[in-house]
Scaffold this active site. Structure first.
Site, PDB file in Angstrom:
ATOM      1  N   PRO A 102       0.786  -1.226   0.000  1.00 24.40           N
ATOM      2  CG  PRO A 102      -0.129  -1.087   2.133  1.00 24.40           C
ATOM      3  CD  PRO A 102       0.512  -2.057   1.184  1.00 24.40           C
ATOM      4  CG  ASN A 103      -0.286   4.338   1.204  1.00 22.54           C
ATOM      5  OD1 ASN A 103      -1.247   4.879   0.691  1.00 22.54           O
ATOM      6  ND2 ASN A 103      -0.349   3.766   2.398  1.00 22.54           N
ATOM      7  NE  ARG A 162       2.688  13.079   1.500  1.00 24.12           N
ATOM      8  CZ  ARG A 162       1.730  13.668   2.198  1.00 24.12           C
ATOM      9  NH1 ARG A 162       0.566  13.879   1.653  1.00 24.12           N
ATOM     10  NH2 ARG A 162       1.912  14.034   3.434  1.00 24.12           N
ATOM     11  CE1 TYR A 201       9.395   4.882   3.041  1.00 24.40           C
ATOM     12  CE2 TYR A 201       8.132   6.919   3.009  1.00 24.40           C
ATOM     13  CZ  TYR A 201       8.407   5.693   3.569  1.00 24.40           C
ATOM     14  OH  TYR A 201       7.699   5.266   4.666  1.00 24.40           O
ATOM     15  CG  ASN A 252       8.411  -2.338   0.207  1.00 26.27           C
ATOM     16  OD1 ASN A 252       7.855  -2.377   1.314  1.00 26.27           O
ATOM     17  ND2 ASN A 252       9.045  -1.262  -0.223  1.00 26.27           N
ATOM     18  CB  ALA A 310       1.748   0.127   6.450  1.00 30.81           C
ATOM     19  CD  GLU A 349      10.989  -7.719   6.030  1.00 33.46           C
ATOM     20  OE1 GLU A 349      11.568  -8.657   6.625  1.00 33.46           O
ATOM     21  OE2 GLU A 349      10.371  -6.811   6.625  1.00 33.46           O
ATOM     22  CG  HIS A 377      11.213  -2.749   4.349  1.00 35.24           C
ATOM     23  ND1 HIS A 377       9.858  -2.602   4.198  1.00 35.24           N
ATOM     24  CD2 HIS A 377      11.397  -3.885   5.057  1.00 35.24           C
ATOM     25  CE1 HIS A 377       9.249  -3.611   4.804  1.00 35.24           C
ATOM     26  NE2 HIS A 377      10.157  -4.405   5.320  1.00 35.24           N
ATOM     27  NE  ARG A 414      10.600   5.507   8.657  1.00 36.98           N
ATOM     28  CZ  ARG A 414       9.663   5.443   7.694  1.00 36.98           C
ATOM     29  NH1 ARG A 414       9.726   4.483   6.786  1.00 36.98           N
ATOM     30  NH2 ARG A 414       8.698   6.327   7.643  1.00 36.98           N
TER      31      ARG A 414
HETATM   32  O1  CA2 Z   1      10.750   1.612   3.626  1.00 38.61           O
HETATM   33  C1  CA2 Z   1       9.878   0.948   3.056  1.00 38.61           C
HETATM   34  O2  CA2 Z   1      10.014   0.474   1.937  1.00 38.61           O
HETATM   35  C2  CA2 Z   1       8.520   0.755   3.753  1.00 38.61           C
HETATM   36  O3  CA2 Z   1       8.045  -0.538   3.412  1.00 38.61           O
HETATM   37  C3  CA2 Z   1       7.606   1.826   3.201  1.00 38.61           C
HETATM   38  C4  CA2 Z   1       6.239   1.850   3.862  1.00 38.61           C
HETATM   39  C5  CA2 Z   1       6.373   1.870   5.383  1.00 38.61           C
HETATM   40  O4  CA2 Z   1       5.090   1.743   5.971  1.00 38.61           O
HETATM   41  C6  CA2 Z   1       7.270   0.761   5.897  1.00 38.61           C
HETATM   42  O5  CA2 Z   1       7.402   0.893   7.297  1.00 38.61           O
HETATM   43  C7  CA2 Z   1       8.642   0.840   5.269  1.00 38.61           C
HETATM   44  C8  CA2 Z   1       5.450   3.093   3.417  1.00 38.61           C
HETATM   45  C9  CA2 Z   1       5.190   3.122   1.930  1.00 38.61           C
HETATM   46  C10 CA2 Z   1       4.570   4.457   1.578  1.00 38.61           C
HETATM   47  O6  CA2 Z   1       5.339   4.996   0.540  1.00 38.61           O
HETATM   48  C11 CA2 Z   1       5.162   6.297   0.161  1.00 38.61           C
HETATM   49  C12 CA2 Z   1       6.283   6.975  -0.204  1.00 38.61           C
HETATM   50  C13 CA2 Z   1       6.182   8.269  -0.615  1.00 38.61           C
HETATM   51  C14 CA2 Z   1       4.952   8.892  -0.688  1.00 38.61           C
HETATM   52  C15 CA2 Z   1       3.833   8.204  -0.311  1.00 38.61           C
HETATM   53  C16 CA2 Z   1       3.943   6.889   0.095  1.00 38.61           C
END
Ligand code: CA2
Length: 144
Positions: A11-12, A19, A24, A76, A79, A100, A102, A109
């Site tokens: 997701p996302n 953002r 990221y 990946n 969340a 896995e 990330h 974090r």
């Molecule tokens: O670091 C990673 O790849 C995560 O899997 C990213 C997830 C986070 O919940 C994990 O803890 C770590 C979040 C993905 C959301 O990605 C976005 C990035 C930029 C803008 C919007 C969403």
């Protein structure tokens, strides 16, 4: 077994690059896919690259990797990594090795990101390297 590596994104991650670049990076998921496809060609691997915002779809896709005889999965789960016992069960239910992945390092974090249900069944984990995490994970998949 086929030479296909499934790259499953949760997701996302479709919003990547729009953002929080300090966490990221500024690459989009399409940028990551393009780089991975080039690398996969060099390694003689095929890539099935997908993203979903739905937990059940990730689970269906994990089951599909088993039916298709995939070589490996790069996952990946975003969340869902930190919440989904259903994903843990799905990984345990298949023989396909799951790595896995990330972009960030969740262990550095917030405390709620320190638990990884995915990590309880994955064979390996690559995190904290930005988009390069996917590339290192693909190398590891190639070596399986
Ligand atoms: O670091 C990673 O790849 C995560 O899997 C990213 C997830 C986070 O919940 C994990 O803890 C770590 C979040 C993905 C959301 O990605 C976005 C990035 C930029 C803008 C919007 C969403």
């Amino acid at each position: 077994m086929t030479n296909t590596v499934f790259v499953l994104n949760g997701p996302n991650l479709n919003l990547l690059g729009t953002r929080e670049p300090e966490i990221y990076g500024s690459d989009t998921l399409a940028d990551i896919e393009a780089a991975l496809r080039g690398q996969a060609e060099q390694l003689g691997l095929a890539i099935e690259f997908r993203q979903t915002n739905h937990e059940g779809e990730l689970i269906d896709w994990l089951h599909e990797t088993q039916r298709e005889g995939a070589k490996a999965v790069l996952l990946n789960a975003a969340a869902y990594t930190h919440t989904s016992i259903a994903l843990l069960d799905a990984i345990k239910a298949i023989d396909v090795p799951v790595i896995e992945v990330h972009l960030s390092d969740p262990t550095k974090r917030e405390a709620f990101r320190h638990t990884s249900y995915v990590g309880m069944a994955a064979v390996d984990c690559v995190q904290g390297l930005g988009p390069h995490s996917y590339s290192v994970a693909l190398e590891k998949a190639a070596a399986l």
